[in-house]
Design an enzyme around this catalytic site. Sequence first.
Site, short mmCIF file in Angstrom:
data_model
loop_
_atom_site.label_atom_id
_atom_site.label_comp_id
_atom_site.label_asym_id
_atom_site.label_seq_id
_atom_site.Cartn_x
_atom_site.Cartn_y
_atom_site.Cartn_z
N ARG A 141 -5.94 1.10 4.22
CA ARG A 141 -4.81 1.66 3.49
C ARG A 141 -4.48 0.81 2.28
O ARG A 141 -4.05 1.32 1.24
CB ARG A 141 -3.59 1.81 4.40
CG ARG A 141 -3.09 0.55 5.09
CD ARG A 141 -2.08 0.93 6.17
NE ARG A 141 -1.44 -0.19 6.84
CZ ARG A 141 -1.95 -0.83 7.90
NH1 ARG A 141 -3.14 -0.47 8.38
NH2 ARG A 141 -1.29 -1.83 8.47
N HIS A 160 0.82 -1.21 0.00
CA HIS A 160 0.00 0.00 0.00
C HIS A 160 0.86 1.27 0.00
O HIS A 160 2.01 1.27 0.44
CB HIS A 160 -0.92 0.02 1.22
CG HIS A 160 -0.18 0.03 2.53
ND1 HIS A 160 0.37 1.17 3.07
CD2 HIS A 160 0.12 -0.97 3.39
CE1 HIS A 160 0.97 0.89 4.21
NE2 HIS A 160 0.84 -0.41 4.43
N GLU A 171 -1.47 -6.91 7.59
CA GLU A 171 -0.12 -6.72 8.11
C GLU A 171 0.07 -7.59 9.35
O GLU A 171 -0.93 -8.06 9.95
CB GLU A 171 0.08 -5.24 8.46
CG GLU A 171 1.41 -4.88 9.11
CD GLU A 171 2.62 -5.18 8.25
OE1 GLU A 171 2.95 -6.38 8.13
OE2 GLU A 171 3.24 -4.25 7.72
N HIS A 209 0.73 -5.65 2.61
CA HIS A 209 1.54 -4.90 3.57
C HIS A 209 2.97 -5.39 3.57
O HIS A 209 3.27 -6.49 3.10
CB HIS A 209 0.91 -5.02 4.95
CG HIS A 209 -0.54 -4.63 4.97
ND1 HIS A 209 -0.97 -3.38 5.30
CD2 HIS A 209 -1.65 -5.34 4.65
CE1 HIS A 209 -2.28 -3.31 5.19
NE2 HIS A 209 -2.73 -4.50 4.79
#
Length: 251
Positions: A62, A11, A89, A184
């Site tokens: 995100r 991202h 993440e 992520h």
Amino acid sequence: MTITKLVFLRHGQSIWNKENRFTGWADVGLTKEGEKEAKNAAFLIKSAGLNFDYAYCSVLKRAIKTLWIALEALDASWIPQELSWRLNERHYGALEGLNKAETAKKYGEKQVMIWRRSFGTPPPPIDNEDTRSPHYDPRYTFLEANALPKTECLGDTIDRVIPFWENVICQRIRRRETILLVSHGNTIRGLIKHLDKISDEEIMNLNIPTGVPLVYEFDENIKPTHKYFLGDPEEAQKAAELVANQLKIDG
């Protein structure tokens, strides 16, 4: 022979990336720079002549916003998309939301680097009563309580991601589909470790830049045959070095 491709895209810069905070499962948005990175990623993808059959993404905004911006810029918002918590993440436990440089001053850079990058040492766990715990997040209510992490090392993140990789994503790669995977830094690091068979020690030095597409090409056995960043290699290296240096940035 048809070359099967998958594009990893971390991202764009998030608000907490900019503030140098441990983010993990905290759901923070993109900065204006992060939105710009997502658009630039789409430009690089388009310049490379890549067209996607399917997209995968985490359930964190995100990454979702990065995916949406990129697909819109590619005029490909219509392609099927699947979100999964397994692509989140890594969970940073009690460190989530803390400034990295300040945490390094408190615990020492060596200890914080171990928490950030080691394969098998997770940060201190978060309490279930802590409002930062995923137990309070409605997007995870379908999961059993013991499936929700209180903290994760990279090894834990890999254990979470690989079943989704093998049982879901690989099925599309076998069908020769071209895939976009927006996720992520640590999730992508974990998949790269798995694909390239990187050692536990070497993985500590691998950094994934925000907003720079990383292409993997696979043979018929889903073995990587080639990988490369799109765009200027020097710019990709600079972006990766910025990630590596974040620990030492004050505030």
